[in-house]
Design a protein around this motif. Structure first.
Motif, PDB file in Angstrom:
ATOM      1  N   ALA A   1       0.752  -1.069   0.054  1.00  0.00           N
ATOM      2  CA  ALA A   1       0.048  -0.097  -0.033  1.00  0.00           C
ATOM      3  C   ALA A   1       0.718   1.114  -0.014  1.00  0.00           C
ATOM      4  CB  ALA A   1      -0.994   0.089   1.437  1.00  0.00           C
ATOM      5  N   ARG A   2       1.852   1.299   0.801  1.00  0.00           N
ATOM      6  CA  ARG A   2       2.737   2.394   0.992  1.00  0.00           C
ATOM      7  C   ARG A   2       3.290   2.517  -0.559  1.00  0.00           C
ATOM      8  NH1 ARG A   2       3.925   4.610   6.173  1.00  0.00           N
ATOM      9  NH2 ARG A   2       5.231   6.265   4.857  1.00  0.00           N
ATOM     10  N   ALA A   3       3.889   1.631  -1.112  1.00  0.00           N
ATOM     11  CA  ALA A   3       4.775   1.602  -2.308  1.00  0.00           C
ATOM     12  C   ALA A   3       3.846   1.965  -3.400  1.00  0.00           C
ATOM     13  CB  ALA A   3       5.260   0.264  -2.694  1.00  0.00           C
ATOM     14  N   SER A   4       2.658   1.566  -3.582  1.00  0.00           N
ATOM     15  CA  SER A   4       1.646   1.863  -4.683  1.00  0.00           C
ATOM     16  C   SER A   4       1.264   3.191  -4.625  1.00  0.00           C
ATOM     17  CB  SER A   4       0.531   0.954  -4.523  1.00  0.00           C
ATOM     18  OG  SER A   4      -0.293   1.113  -3.564  1.00  0.00           O
ATOM     19  N   THR A   5       1.186   3.869  -3.486  1.00  0.00           N
ATOM     20  CA  THR A   5       0.681   5.254  -3.134  1.00  0.00           C
ATOM     21  C   THR A   5       2.056   6.194  -3.638  1.00  0.00           C
ATOM     22  OG1 THR A   5      -0.697   4.731  -1.309  1.00  0.00           O
ATOM     23  CG2 THR A   5       0.277   7.070  -1.502  1.00  0.00           C
ATOM     24  N   TYR A   6       3.070   5.856  -3.349  1.00  0.00           N
ATOM     25  CA  TYR A   6       4.333   6.348  -3.685  1.00  0.00           C
ATOM     26  C   TYR A   6       4.643   6.484  -5.277  1.00  0.00           C
ATOM     27  CZ  TYR A   6       9.250   7.895  -3.937  1.00  0.00           C
ATOM     28  OH  TYR A   6      10.445   8.376  -4.151  1.00  0.00           O
TER      29      TYR A   6
ATOM     30  N   ALA B   1       2.265   5.768  -7.427  1.00  0.00           N
ATOM     31  CA  ALA B   1       1.205   6.422  -8.334  1.00  0.00           C
ATOM     32  C   ALA B   1       1.279   8.061  -8.452  1.00  0.00           C
ATOM     33  CB  ALA B   1      -0.109   6.074  -7.752  1.00  0.00           C
ATOM     34  N   THR B   2       2.044   8.585  -7.486  1.00  0.00           N
ATOM     35  CA  THR B   2       2.338  10.047  -7.269  1.00  0.00           C
ATOM     36  C   THR B   2       3.579  10.715  -7.436  1.00  0.00           C
ATOM     37  OG1 THR B   2       2.583   9.749  -4.865  1.00  0.00           O
ATOM     38  CG2 THR B   2       0.353  10.140  -5.413  1.00  0.00           C
ATOM     39  N   ARG B   3       4.854   9.758  -7.223  1.00  0.00           N
ATOM     40  CA  ARG B   3       6.083  10.190  -7.462  1.00  0.00           C
ATOM     41  C   ARG B   3       6.355  10.616  -9.233  1.00  0.00           C
ATOM     42  NH1 ARG B   3      11.227  12.317  -6.531  1.00  0.00           N
ATOM     43  NH2 ARG B   3      12.823  11.090  -6.994  1.00  0.00           N
ATOM     44  N   GLN B   4       6.448  11.693  -9.403  1.00  0.00           N
ATOM     45  CA  GLN B   4       6.691  12.157 -10.790  1.00  0.00           C
ATOM     46  C   GLN B   4       8.098  12.228 -11.351  1.00  0.00           C
ATOM     47  OE1 GLN B   4       4.270  13.567 -13.168  1.00  0.00           O
ATOM     48  NE2 GLN B   4       2.601  12.810 -11.606  1.00  0.00           N
ATOM     49  N   VAL B   5       8.286  11.452 -12.335  1.00  0.00           N
ATOM     50  CA  VAL B   5       9.679  11.423 -13.024  1.00  0.00           C
ATOM     51  C   VAL B   5       9.619  11.625 -14.314  1.00  0.00           C
ATOM     52  CG1 VAL B   5      11.931  10.392 -13.350  1.00  0.00           C
ATOM     53  CG2 VAL B   5      10.929  10.248 -11.105  1.00  0.00           C
ATOM     54  N   TRP B   6      10.182  12.578 -15.250  1.00  0.00           N
ATOM     55  CA  TRP B   6      10.057  12.774 -16.604  1.00  0.00           C
ATOM     56  C   TRP B   6       8.526  12.848 -17.033  1.00  0.00           C
ATOM     57  CZ3 TRP B   6      13.410   8.249 -16.059  1.00  0.00           C
ATOM     58  CH2 TRP B   6      14.750   8.308 -15.813  1.00  0.00           C
ATOM     59  N   GLY B   7       7.799  13.604 -16.055  1.00  0.00           N
ATOM     60  CA  GLY B   7       6.656  13.986 -16.502  1.00  0.00           C
ATOM     61  C   GLY B   7       5.359  13.185 -16.164  1.00  0.00           C
ATOM     62  N   ARG B   8       5.729  11.955 -15.671  1.00  0.00           N
ATOM     63  CA  ARG B   8       4.522  11.278 -15.307  1.00  0.00           C
ATOM     64  C   ARG B   8       5.003  10.358 -14.189  1.00  0.00           C
ATOM     65  NH1 ARG B   8       4.414   6.537 -19.919  1.00  0.00           N
ATOM     66  NH2 ARG B   8       6.675   5.921 -20.145  1.00  0.00           N
ATOM     67  N   PRO B   9       3.780   9.674 -13.449  1.00  0.00           N
ATOM     68  CA  PRO B   9       4.190   8.804 -12.215  1.00  0.00           C
ATOM     69  C   PRO B   9       4.961   7.575 -12.588  1.00  0.00           C
ATOM     70  CG  PRO B   9       1.958   9.377 -12.366  1.00  0.00           C
ATOM     71  CD  PRO B   9       2.456   9.576 -13.594  1.00  0.00           C
ATOM     72  N   ILE B  10       6.041   7.338 -11.521  1.00  0.00           N
ATOM     73  CA  ILE B  10       6.840   6.237 -12.215  1.00  0.00           C
ATOM     74  C   ILE B  10       6.135   4.690 -12.159  1.00  0.00           C
ATOM     75  CG2 ILE B  10       8.763   7.261 -11.015  1.00  0.00           C
ATOM     76  CD1 ILE B  10       8.588   5.591  -8.308  1.00  0.00           C
ATOM     77  N   GLY B  11       5.018   5.026 -11.516  1.00  0.00           N
ATOM     78  CA  GLY B  11       4.091   3.430 -11.535  1.00  0.00           C
ATOM     79  C   GLY B  11       3.674   3.226 -13.044  1.00  0.00           C
ATOM     80  N   ALA B  12       3.669   4.440 -13.906  1.00  0.00           N
ATOM     81  CA  ALA B  12       3.372   3.980 -15.291  1.00  0.00           C
ATOM     82  C   ALA B  12       4.350   3.021 -16.038  1.00  0.00           C
ATOM     83  CB  ALA B  12       3.169   5.319 -16.153  1.00  0.00           C
ATOM     84  N   HIS B  13       5.691   3.309 -15.369  1.00  0.00           N
ATOM     85  CA  HIS B  13       6.539   2.053 -16.034  1.00  0.00           C
ATOM     86  C   HIS B  13       6.257   0.719 -15.559  1.00  0.00           C
ATOM     87  CE1 HIS B  13       8.863   5.735 -17.508  1.00  0.00           C
ATOM     88  NE2 HIS B  13       8.487   6.005 -16.464  1.00  0.00           N
TER      89      HIS B  13
ATOM     90  N   THR C   1      10.437  -5.593  -2.526  1.00  0.00           N
ATOM     91  CA  THR C   1       9.875  -4.555  -3.758  1.00  0.00           C
ATOM     92  C   THR C   1       9.469  -3.219  -3.317  1.00  0.00           C
ATOM     93  OG1 THR C   1       9.059  -6.798  -4.914  1.00  0.00           O
ATOM     94  CG2 THR C   1       8.431  -4.731  -5.671  1.00  0.00           C
ATOM     95  N   ALA C   2       8.986  -3.147  -2.176  1.00  0.00           N
ATOM     96  CA  ALA C   2       8.713  -1.705  -1.826  1.00  0.00           C
ATOM     97  C   ALA C   2       9.783  -0.915  -1.607  1.00  0.00           C
ATOM     98  CB  ALA C   2       7.525  -1.964  -0.606  1.00  0.00           C
ATOM     99  N   ILE C   3      10.566  -1.399  -1.016  1.00  0.00           N
ATOM    100  CA  ILE C   3      12.070  -0.704  -0.940  1.00  0.00           C
ATOM    101  C   ILE C   3      12.538  -0.440  -2.225  1.00  0.00           C
ATOM    102  CG2 ILE C   3      14.379  -0.763   0.054  1.00  0.00           C
ATOM    103  CD1 ILE C   3      13.246  -2.591   2.309  1.00  0.00           C
ATOM    104  N   GLN C   4      12.610  -1.336  -3.223  1.00  0.00           N
ATOM    105  CA  GLN C   4      13.260  -0.619  -4.343  1.00  0.00           C
ATOM    106  C   GLN C   4      12.407   0.123  -5.142  1.00  0.00           C
ATOM    107  OE1 GLN C   4      15.869  -2.543  -5.208  1.00  0.00           O
ATOM    108  NE2 GLN C   4      16.331  -1.507  -7.162  1.00  0.00           N
ATOM    109  N   VAL C   5      11.209   0.098  -5.255  1.00  0.00           N
ATOM    110  CA  VAL C   5      10.380   1.250  -6.100  1.00  0.00           C
ATOM    111  C   VAL C   5      10.549   2.528  -5.469  1.00  0.00           C
ATOM    112  CG1 VAL C   5       8.872  -0.636  -6.951  1.00  0.00           C
ATOM    113  CG2 VAL C   5       7.979   0.590  -4.932  1.00  0.00           C
ATOM    114  N   HIS C   6      10.811   2.665  -4.150  1.00  0.00           N
ATOM    115  CA  HIS C   6      11.140   3.933  -3.486  1.00  0.00           C
ATOM    116  C   HIS C   6      12.416   4.546  -3.543  1.00  0.00           C
ATOM    117  CE1 HIS C   6       7.212   2.955  -0.803  1.00  0.00           C
ATOM    118  NE2 HIS C   6       7.252   4.412  -0.625  1.00  0.00           N
ATOM    119  N   GLY C   7      13.295   3.687  -4.312  1.00  0.00           N
ATOM    120  CA  GLY C   7      14.785   4.198  -4.630  1.00  0.00           C
ATOM    121  C   GLY C   7      15.138   4.344  -3.072  1.00  0.00           C
TER     122      GLY C   7
END
Length: 382
Positions: free
Chosen positions: A255-260, A262-274, A331-337
């Motif tokens: 839940a923490r990871a998916s929220t992050y 979906a909202t963390r913007q890199v190159w103009g869009r959320p990183i969850g789009a990748h 996985t949650a740690i990894q997607v947070h960088g």
């Protein structure tokens, strides 16, 4: 199994709401300051959540391990994985309810249901490891009393508990067999030494030294012949609730990871789009949901009294949930960088606990041995 009763659904919602009012920041602050989650435990007890599996005649909810697993999972999903829920209500509460004398049930179960009494559980020993048949802690008669001598390790919550449920071996004819004793923690001859652990948890781990610890005859649960059945009646609930705690922890991390993402913007869009970010989260979510199904199956079988089948399912649930939780947190740690390794983002604080979940209370390797031998009919390998 796939649908909650209305009462179970209400319980899940209510416990989740309680957990959210405290949350992971509260849990971590307590752990890092060396304090216990006293306020959360007391409120959960007052609301009846700690005693959902205790018979109604002793002040409990009259439910089963299914209900207790819901409580364990939802508090963990709110960021508060309370290990003593496994130890005190699940193990000690079940053992006393099923095998205690009427006097023992009357003395212990109301306090367990209210949360005013905590009972630790001591089975693991330094030399025996996972081999419960090699326990060296023994109890011998001395008049009407018992004298207990031995060592235990990785015993949770001794400093919070009024009693320790000690597994010792007693002589029965020409053999030694297990017996369970309720030992008050301030008893002479019982010495506890804290273990330093690399786990963020408000619940401490202890070494126990028992040197001719004297307890009265009525400290034994159910008599000598009840020892083995009493022990096994507590081990399946332990595995099921440990699995529920792992699944809840995994849900919190995802839940923490998916929220992050979906909202963390890199190159103009959320990183969850990748897909490189989204797919690992999706994969971990699938593993968690599969584990939750096995937890529900194991709890339902146990509550139905189908002990052999429950044993198979409980071990599989623990295996699946521990692996799923480790995957989810990693996985949650990894997607947070880099943020994933900070306390603020609340996922790296779970890393030690979920890694330990693949070892305790029974290792994944011993579960594979169990499944190979008892499900697949393979020769014993150890």
């Amino acid at each position: 199994m796939f649908e909650h009763t209305p009462q179970q659904a209400d319980l899940r919602d209510a416990v989740a709401a309680l957990g959210r009012r405290y949350g992971h920041e509260y849990f971590v602050a307590k752990a890092k300051s060396g304090e216990h989650t006293t306020e959360l435990w007391a409120e959960a007890g007052k609301l009846g959540y700690l005693g959902v599996n205790v018979p109604e005649e002793y002040g409990g909810g009259g439910g089963g391990i299914t209900e207790l697993a819901i409580v364990v999972e939802e508090l963990a999903a709110a960021g508060c994985p309370l290990l003593l829920l496994v130890v005190s209500p699940a193990i000690a509460g079940t053992v006393i309810a099923k095998h205690g004398t009427p006097a023992q049930r009357a003395a212990f179960l109301p306090g367990l249901a209210e949360g005013t009494l905590k009972v630790a559980f001591a089975i693991t020993e330094p030399e025996a490891g996972s081999n419960a048949h090699r326990l060296t802690t023994t109890a011998r008669r001395d008049g009407d009393d018992w004298l207990i001598t031995g060592r235990k390790c990785f015993i949770s919550g001794v400093d919070e508990s009024s009693y320790v449920l000690v597994v010792a071996r007693v002589s029965s004819g020409d053999r030694l067999q297990p017996a369970l004793f309720l030992v008050p923690t301030p008893t002479p001859g019982l010495v506890a030494s804290k273990l330093d652990m690399e786990i963020v948890s408000p619940e401490n781990q202890w070494l126990l030294y028992l040197d001719d610890v004297r307890v009265p005859a009525d400290a034994m649960i159910g008599g000598v012949e009840a020892g083995l059945p009493a022990l096994f009646s507590g081990l399946n609930p332990e595995r099921i609730t440990v699995a529920a705690m792992a699944a809840g922890t995994a849900r919190y991390a995802l839940a923490r990871a998916s929220t992050y993402t979906a909202t963390r913007q890199v190159w103009g869009r959320p990183i969850g789009a990748h897909q490189g970010v989204a797919h690992p989260l999706a994969h971990a979510t699938v593993q968690v949901e599969l584990a939750r199904l096995m937890i529900a199956k194991a709890a339902a079988l146990y509550d139905a009294g189908r002990d052999v089948e429950a044993g198979f399912a409980a071990n599989m649930a623990k295996y699946a949930a521990a692996d799923a939780a480790a995957l989810a947190v990693d996985t949650a740690i990894q997607v947070h960088g880099g943020n994933g390794m900070t306390t603020e983002y609340g996922v790296a604080t779970l890393l030690g606990a979920v890694r330990a979940g693949r070892i305790a209370p029974v290792s994944r390797e011993m579960i594979l041995n169990f499944v190979a031998q008892h499900v697949l009919d393979q020769p014993k390998s150890y």
